[in-house]
Design an enzyme around this catalytic site. Structure first.
Site, PDB file in Angstrom:
ATOM      1  CB  THR A 185      81.216  27.299  52.788  1.00  6.31           C
ATOM      2  OG1 THR A 185      80.794  27.716  51.505  1.00  6.31           O
ATOM      3  CG2 THR A 185      80.102  27.153  53.727  1.00  6.31           C
ATOM      4  CD  GLU A 330      77.544  24.894  54.828  1.00  3.32           C
ATOM      5  OE1 GLU A 330      78.289  24.879  55.442  1.00  3.32           O
ATOM      6  OE2 GLU A 330      77.996  24.978  53.650  1.00  3.32           O
ATOM      7  CE  LYS A 439      79.419   7.588  43.823  1.00  2.00           C
ATOM      8  NZ  LYS A 439      78.915   8.852  43.595  1.00  2.00           N
ATOM      9  CD1 TRP A 444      79.777   4.097  46.205  1.00  2.79           C
ATOM     10  CD2 TRP A 444      78.931   5.411  47.879  1.00  2.79           C
ATOM     11  NE1 TRP A 444      78.537   5.040  45.550  1.00  2.79           N
ATOM     12  CE2 TRP A 444      78.026   5.961  46.561  1.00  2.79           C
ATOM     13  CE3 TRP A 444      78.611   6.117  49.004  1.00  2.79           C
ATOM     14  CZ2 TRP A 444      77.179   6.794  46.861  1.00  2.79           C
ATOM     15  CZ3 TRP A 444      77.812   7.073  49.102  1.00  2.79           C
ATOM     16  CH2 TRP A 444      76.923   7.399  47.909  1.00  2.79           C
TER      17      TRP A 444
HETATM   18  P1  ADP Z   1      85.396  25.031  54.608  1.00  2.81           P
HETATM   19  O1  ADP Z   1      86.332  24.336  55.452  1.00  2.81           O
HETATM   20  O2  ADP Z   1      84.899  24.147  53.423  1.00  2.81           O
HETATM   21  O3  ADP Z   1      85.272  26.433  54.687  1.00  2.81           O
HETATM   22  P2  ADP Z   1      83.660  23.788  56.979  1.00  2.81           P
HETATM   23  O4  ADP Z   1      84.963  24.148  57.668  1.00  2.81           O
HETATM   24  O5  ADP Z   1      82.370  24.138  57.217  1.00  2.81           O
HETATM   25  O6  ADP Z   1      83.964  24.492  55.542  1.00  2.81           O
HETATM   26  O7  ADP Z   1      83.958  22.442  56.664  1.00  2.81           O
HETATM   27  C1  ADP Z   1      83.006  21.556  56.820  1.00  2.81           C
HETATM   28  C2  ADP Z   1      83.288  20.241  56.283  1.00  2.81           C
HETATM   29  O8  ADP Z   1      84.512  19.812  56.893  1.00  2.81           O
HETATM   30  C3  ADP Z   1      82.397  18.875  56.764  1.00  2.81           C
HETATM   31  O9  ADP Z   1      81.341  18.768  56.061  1.00  2.81           O
HETATM   32  C4  ADP Z   1      83.284  17.834  56.757  1.00  2.81           C
HETATM   33  O10 ADP Z   1      83.163  17.303  55.317  1.00  2.81           O
HETATM   34  C5  ADP Z   1      84.549  18.318  57.328  1.00  2.81           C
HETATM   35  N1  ADP Z   1      84.664  17.933  58.504  1.00  2.81           N
HETATM   36  C6  ADP Z   1      84.644  18.741  59.614  1.00  2.81           C
HETATM   37  N2  ADP Z   1      84.822  17.838  60.520  1.00  2.81           N
HETATM   38  C7  ADP Z   1      85.106  16.694  60.266  1.00  2.81           C
HETATM   39  C8  ADP Z   1      85.505  15.645  61.016  1.00  2.81           C
HETATM   40  N3  ADP Z   1      85.518  15.519  62.403  1.00  2.81           N
HETATM   41  N4  ADP Z   1      85.728  14.514  60.409  1.00  2.81           N
HETATM   42  C9  ADP Z   1      85.844  14.409  58.849  1.00  2.81           C
HETATM   43  N5  ADP Z   1      85.434  15.488  58.170  1.00  2.81           N
HETATM   44  C10 ADP Z   1      85.212  16.709  58.898  1.00  2.81           C
END
Ligand code: ADP
Length: 542
Positions: A185, A330, A439, A444
């Site tokens: 990640t 994940e 917050k 929130w």
């Molecule tokens: P990174 O981009 O940090 O490597 P990921 O691609 O796994 O990791 O990102 C996952 C995160 O992206 C989710 O936990 C969420 O916060 C955000 N995310 C993914 N899809 C959506 C969506 N459709 N709307 C809002 N947030 C999203």
């Protein structure tokens, strides 16, 4: 009493065997890194993957070895994945958009032994390879004629290296719980964390992705994964498309509107998937050129929230169905998709798009719940938001090396770090990242809701909301805006547009105009950088 059915381990190379046998002539079309469009088939891809496996084994790589890839979406990249897995290795996708130091850190952490790299990324490899002690071989995914000059040792051209293997090789007899792939990640806070997929989790995830209420892939589909293989497994498409027997169209390194449009049109793509930023570029291209999308049927939009205006434009102007999806590295990565259950299927007009704003419902294989900070489960009422937790056979049980243990609890739930609510029909909606939520006076405020609202304004190209310190309310929202080219919206006008569409006390206290909003390596708004940028900012006190 035990069942009396066969043991048939769920192994990734069985997906490719199936594709080659049942859909052997189905094409994989790639925009090659060298330039031209190249074509292959599942039968040929399987044969070449067998040769990759055989050649890796001959080089002395063994079961469990991490085989890194730094490449665009191409058939060669898929051959490298399946070849690595088929000899018992673990493909490890590296994200070239990270800083070279971070990539080096990740390679050292995973102890990568071999690296498949595209020509584009050789300059990065020149910088990091000398510092990765475990690295034994670098395979440049091209041929001798295109090989760059390099002083690095043990660098070979893929085609010539592959030519030394004939494909007379048996896939390694693995157990389904053995590691198949790895992806870190991007770690917007703290160090990157490694997710280790198993053969079993990848196969189950691909089946989940194919289901009609998920991506609904079939052998009649033509699938263009714009989402890169290095971004959360290309959302599983390098496995679910061959499982379904769908034709694959791989965009290589060109993701601008004109290049994507060309592939959508000439290859008659029916299904595509990417983050919103990619679709902004495509929609802009369509608007400028007046072109249509005659073949495209479905577009999956995820990675960050799909702006309402984007869903409306795709559906109303181009007749393309938008499937909003949520997931994370994940989770392999699919967590939910906003396809219509019968409860919502008859909705029309604005009400339809209200549902498409939600991240959707979980397919079989994903359990979800929302809890408060004391881990008490919250009701599915569509408004009470809390921490979103998930579990399932394609959800990580821990990170590589044991990092981030606090995100996993004893009952097998993984805390996603997202804040969400779930409605009575099971539709989940993300309201924030736990670390981004504002917050204000103990309540929130959802930054994502405000962002979605702001980008509905006709003169706004992109918007981000961050919390800034406030003496009375702790934090108040600041709206940061990038205007569309040639437009100069005023603060009052924007706030006027937003008021009445959200709770009054949610309205941003101020609007700041910027040329550009910083993004992470996976295309998300980088709130940490934005907060740094506005660290000394003071809200107007009314
Ligand atoms: P990174 O981009 O940090 O490597 P990921 O691609 O796994 O990791 O990102 C996952 C995160 O992206 C989710 O936990 C969420 O916060 C955000 N995310 C993914 N899809 C959506 C969506 N459709 N709307 C809002 N947030 C999203």
């Amino acid at each position: 009493m035990l069942g009396l059915m066969q043991q048939w381990p769920l192994l990734c190379h069985k997906i490719l065997d199936h594709a080659a046998r049942q859909h052997g002539g189905r094409e994989i079309v790639s925009r090659s890194v060298e330039g031209p469009i190249v074509r292959t088939t599942y039968a040929q891809l399987r044969h070449r993957a067998l040769r990759v496996a055989q050649r890796l084994a001959r080089d002395g790589f063994e079961r469990g070895d991490r085989i890194a890839t730094l490449g665009w979406n191409t058939a060669r990249h898929m051959e490298a994945w399946y070849g690595a897995m088929g000899m018992g290795g673990v493909y490890h996708t590296l994200n070239p958009r990270l800083f070279p130091d971070q990539i080096g850190w990740i390679m050292n952490h995973a102890e990568d032994k071999c690296l498949f790299v595209d020509l584009t990324f050789m300059p990065i490899v020149e910088k990091i390879a000398p510092n990765v002690a475990s690295l034994q071989k670098i395979i440049v995914m091209s041929d001798a004629a295109h090989m760059p000059d390099t002083a690095l040792p043990n660098v070979v051209a893929y085609e010539e290296w592959l030519a030394e293997a004939d494909g007379d090789f048996e896939w390694c007899a693995l157990e389904e719980n053995e590691a198949a792939g790895m992806c870190y990640t991007s770690g917007t806070t703290g160090e990157p964390k490694g997710v280790v997929y198993s053969h079993r989790s990848n196969v189950l995830h691909a089946m989940m992705a194919c289901m009609p209420d998920a991506m609904g892939l079939s052998s009649r589909d033509v699938v263009l994964p714009v989402v890169p293989m290095f971004h959360a497994n290309a959302w599983g498409l390098a496995q679910s498309a061959p499982m379904a027997g769908a034709k694959l169209v791989m965009p290589g390194g060109k993701m601008d509107g004109a290049s994507i449009y060309e592939l959508l049109n000439t290859e008659k793509v029916s299904f595509t998937a990417a983050v919103p930023t990619v679709w902004l570029m495509l929609l802009q291209h369509l608007e400028e050129t007046g072109k249509a999308l005659p073949y495209l049927q479905r577009v999956v939009i995820g990675g960050s929230a799909c702006p309402r205006a984007m869903a409306e434009t795709f559906e109303k102007n181009y007749g393309v169905e938008v499937i909003h999806a949520w997931g994370m590295t994940e989770m392999s990565p699919l967590g939910s998709l906003a396809s219509f259950k019968p409860d919502y299927a008859d909705l029309e007009g604005e009400a339809r798009f209200d549902i498409k704003q939600k991240q959707g419902h979980a397919p079989f294989g994903v359990e979800m719940k929302v809890t408060d900070d004391e881990n008490r489960e919250l009701p599915w009422d569509g408004k009470t938001f809390g921490r979103l937790k998930v579990r399932g056979p394609a959800v990580a049980a821990s990170y590589y090396g044991g990092a981030g243990a606090e995100q996993f609890d004893d009952e097998g739930w993984f805390d996603t770090g997202d804040v969400a609510h779930i409605d009575p029909h099971g539709y989940m909606q993300i309201t924030d990242r736990a670390k981004d939520v504002i917050k204000s006076g103990g309540e929130w405020i959802s930054t994502i809701d405000l962002e979605n609202l702001a980008v509905g304004h006709p003169d706004i190209a992109e918007a981000a909301v961050i919390g800034v310190a406030h003496p009375k309310w702790d934090e108040r929202p600041l709206l940061v805006v990038v205007a569309k080219p040639g437009k100069e919206p005023r603060k009052e006008e924007i706030l006027e547009y937003m008021s009445g569409k959200c709770a009054k006390w949610w309205l941003p206290d101020d609007v700041a105009f910027v040329e550009e909003i910083p993004h992470t390596a996976t295309g998300k708004i980088q709130k940490t950088a934005l907060r740094d940028q506005f660290r000394d900012y003071r809200l107007p006190m009314g």
